[in-house]
Design a protein around this motif. Structure first.
Motif, mmCIF file in Angstrom:
data_model
loop_
_atom_site.group_PDB
_atom_site.id
_atom_site.type_symbol
_atom_site.label_atom_id
_atom_site.label_comp_id
_atom_site.label_asym_id
_atom_site.label_seq_id
_atom_site.Cartn_x
_atom_site.Cartn_y
_atom_site.Cartn_z
ATOM 1 N N GLN A 125 -47.026 27.550 19.273
ATOM 2 C CA GLN A 125 -46.847 26.667 18.413
ATOM 3 C C GLN A 125 -48.075 25.954 17.767
ATOM 4 N N LYS B 133 -49.942 28.476 15.618
ATOM 5 C CA LYS B 133 -49.423 28.746 14.358
ATOM 6 C C LYS B 133 -49.311 27.780 13.293
ATOM 7 N N LYS C 59 -49.021 28.855 9.583
ATOM 8 C CA LYS C 59 -47.990 29.533 9.443
ATOM 9 C C LYS C 59 -46.538 28.531 9.445
ATOM 10 N N TRP C 60 -46.680 27.588 10.324
ATOM 11 C CA TRP C 60 -45.758 26.454 10.033
ATOM 12 C C TRP C 60 -46.546 25.110 9.729
ATOM 13 N N SER D 118 -43.111 22.183 16.632
ATOM 14 C CA SER D 118 -41.362 22.022 16.893
ATOM 15 C C SER D 118 -41.422 21.305 18.383
ATOM 16 N N GLU E 296 -36.404 21.290 13.166
ATOM 17 C CA GLU E 296 -37.620 22.239 12.971
ATOM 18 C C GLU E 296 -36.900 23.523 13.213
ATOM 19 N N GLN F 146 -38.030 26.371 11.824
ATOM 20 C CA GLN F 146 -38.802 27.829 11.797
ATOM 21 C C GLN F 146 -38.185 29.020 11.547
ATOM 22 N N ASN F 147 -38.511 29.903 12.378
ATOM 23 C CA ASN F 147 -37.806 31.262 12.118
ATOM 24 C C ASN F 147 -36.552 31.349 13.269
ATOM 25 N N ASN F 148 -36.454 30.383 14.097
ATOM 26 C CA ASN F 148 -35.723 30.225 15.479
ATOM 27 C C ASN F 148 -34.256 29.929 15.152
ATOM 28 N N CYS G 281 -34.471 28.870 7.563
ATOM 29 C CA CYS G 281 -35.438 29.604 6.849
ATOM 30 C C CYS G 281 -34.971 30.694 5.760
ATOM 31 N N ARG H 271 -41.858 29.908 5.027
ATOM 32 C CA ARG H 271 -42.685 28.880 4.776
ATOM 33 C C ARG H 271 -42.235 27.479 4.405
#
Ligand SMILES: O=P(O)(O)O[C@@H]1[C@@H](OP(=O)(O)O)[C@H](OP(=O)(O)O)[C@H](O)[C@H](OP(=O)(O)O)[C@H]1OP(=O)(O)O
Ligand SMILES: Nc1ncnc2c1ncn2[C@@H]1O[C@H](COP(=O)(O)OP(=O)(O)OP(=O)(O)O)[C@@H](O)[C@H]1O
Length: 473
Positions: free
Chosen positions: A165, A168, A173-174, A178, A203, A205-207, A220, A224
């Motif tokens: 994290q 990133k 990236k973020w 998180s 948060e 993100q891509n999770n 997402c 971004r």
């Protein structure tokens, strides 16, 4: 796919990752999954067909064995009219997130994978009229490495996701760190799982992604710029969790709906709907502290199985990398042996059987190195897969409904759980993994931990560790 009957207007953009792009049929519960490549990377149609066929075979012969029949959907390779693919590509281009446009959809081979659309209940071929909610979670690696080859002490305290994290955020990236920690989600402890899911909702993100009737409503769209509007989300969710609409609106209602979502997802994640083969991977290493059996997860639930496969990474990248180099040296001398070693497939029954050898005693052979490398690739695949949970209101009369229903929920919700993105990670990515691992740990140790050392008194420092069970409230 029936040639001549393919109309690009019947398909819409659904989503994409780093390596594939997915379009969904407007009426039927199917998706097409296309491969993506960097521009100028020329692959022959035959290579693309083989790559897709390998994905299907790997799903059928390996992942179905590990995860069980019910959770894995392998799909099939289909050949599509080139004109259809070209038109489809033009049609969806404007909907693609900018951050994903560094790679292009393969429009030249005409091959793709056809899969059930898991954002609608996959047990039905045609869209039902009942509303469907689908939560997609990419949980990432759920354990702290146990290998004695680990040299960075920090890797025994903070999990890879939490360390990563910081890198990133530093690389843009973020935007923010998180609070999600995979160890919470895989703990089997309801409170920690609630915390993990709430953190994902804060948060994403891509999770985390949430779909309603197949449409993305949360998470997402563009990698971004995620939106985290709980009020809007609660508005979408209310009919699922409070069907009688007995709640007033306002912040209290929003919180109640989100809480209900988190509780329902936790219950589903802890349920075992598995009828497949159990126990393919027996506890191999006696005395090891870190095993799926000790995770607190019920055997048979999808998280347990995912963790089991992830733990095929027995040596950690630090112990694995020298074995990869052993194979490389061997292949330099005997390049014609590559096929025999099954590095690029076929992913058949024999390939699967070799993965079951969990011994870690190195006899210096190429065979030992190969088994560990293949296990590592499978483990990495499970560390990057996604879990799809589909929920839909269940009829009072359950006789026609074969699906399990969430126990003790306010509303009757039928659910199904699946796992997706089970493409075997390439052999060639191992040197990259080795470098990335070191980069993540060094960045975390130098920047984050060093800063903590300076400002945080020693007695409080451990609060950063993923191994701590409690969270600050
Ligand atoms: O290395 P990681 O942990 O960052 O994982 C990569 C993912 O990044 P994440 O951290 O989840 O945002 C990454 O996801 P994004 O592209 O960042 O959404 C991919 O899934 C990548 O897999 P592949 O190279 O496309 O097969 C993933 O690479 P692998 O390491 O699984 O090969
Ligand atoms: N069978 C399916 N049904 C519904 N949606 C799907 C299906 N397969 C993929 N998707 C959607 O498409 C997205 C991208 O697919 P996938 O994760 O397979 O891409 P990828 O490029 O292989 O991912 P990665 O970035 O991890 O390499 C998923 O996150 C999911 O939302």
């Amino acid at each position: 796919m029936e040639e001549g009957k393919m109309d690009e207007n019947e398909w819409r953009y659904h989503g994409e990752g780093n390596k594939s792009l997915v379009v969904a049929h407007a009426q039927r519960c199917v998706v097409l999954r296309f491969l993506k490549f960097p521009p100028n990377r020329k692959k022959t149609s035959e290579e693309i067909f083989q790559h897709l066929q390998n994905i299907v075979d790997f799903g059928k012969n390996v992942m179905k064995e590990f995860f069980g029949e019910n959770y894995v959907h392998c799909g099939e390779v289909v050949q599509l009219p080139l004109e259809f693919v070209k038109q489809l590509c033009l049609k969806i281009q404007s909907e693609r997130p900018e951050s994903r446009c560094d790679k292009d959809l393969d429009t030249l081979s005409g091959y793709a994978m056809c899969l059930p659309n898991l954002t609608r209940l996959q047990t039905y071929r045609f869209a039902e009229h009942r509303p469907i909610l689908c939560v997609e979670i990419k949980p990432k690696c759920g354990f702290i490495p146990f290998s004695s080859y680990v040299t960075h002490e920090m890797k025994h305290k903070v999990c890879r996701y939490c360390m990563h994290q910081h890198l990133k955020v530093a690389t843009g990236k973020w935007k923010q760190i998180s609070k999600y920690c995979p160890l919470d989600l895989y703990s089997g402890n309801k409170q920690r799982m609630h915390f993990a899911l709430k953190s994902l909702l804060q948060e994403a993100q891509n999770n985390l992604k949430i779909f309603k009737n197949g449409e993305l409503i949360y998470g997402c769209g563009d990698a971004r710029s995620p939106v985290a509007d709980w009020r809007e989300l609660a508005h979408h969710l209310k009919p699922f969790f409070f069907p009688s609409n007995g709640l007033a609106s306002g912040p209290h209602c929003t919180r109640a709906v989100i809480r209900e979502l988190v509780h329902v997802i936790t219950r589903v994640l802890l349920s075992s709907s598995d009828k497949g083969r159990v126990g393919a991977l027996r506890p191999g290493l006696r005395g090891r502290k870190n095993t799926p059996e000790r995770s607190g997860l019920p055997k048979g639930c999808l998280l347990y199985k995912t963790l089991q496969v992830q733990m095929l990474d027995l040596l950690d990248i630090e112990g694995l990398y020298p074995l990869y180099n052993r194979i490389e040296r061997y292949l330099e001398e005997f390049p014609e042996q590559r096929k025999m070693l099954q590095i690029d497939g076929p992913y058949d029954e024999a390939f699967y059987q070799k993965l079951l050898d969990l011994s870690t005693e190195d006899d210096g052979t190429v065979a030992f190195a190969l088994t560990k490398v293949q296990q590592y690739r499978v483990a990495m695949t499970a560390k990057d897969c996604s879990i799809m949970i589909a929920l839909s209101p269940s009829l009072q009369d359950t006789s026609s409904d074969q699906r399990p229903v969430i126990p003790s929920s306010r509303s009757r919700l039928a659910f199904s759980v699946s796992v997706l993105d089970l493409d075997l990670k390439p052999y060639e990515s191992i040197p990259h993994q080795y470098k990335l691992d070191s980069k993540i740990v060094n960045y975390y140790s130098k920047t984050v931990h060093a800063k903590d050392d300076a400002v945080v008194p020693t007695r409080l420092k451990e609060s950063e560790d993923c191994t701590l069970v409690l969270h600050k409230v």
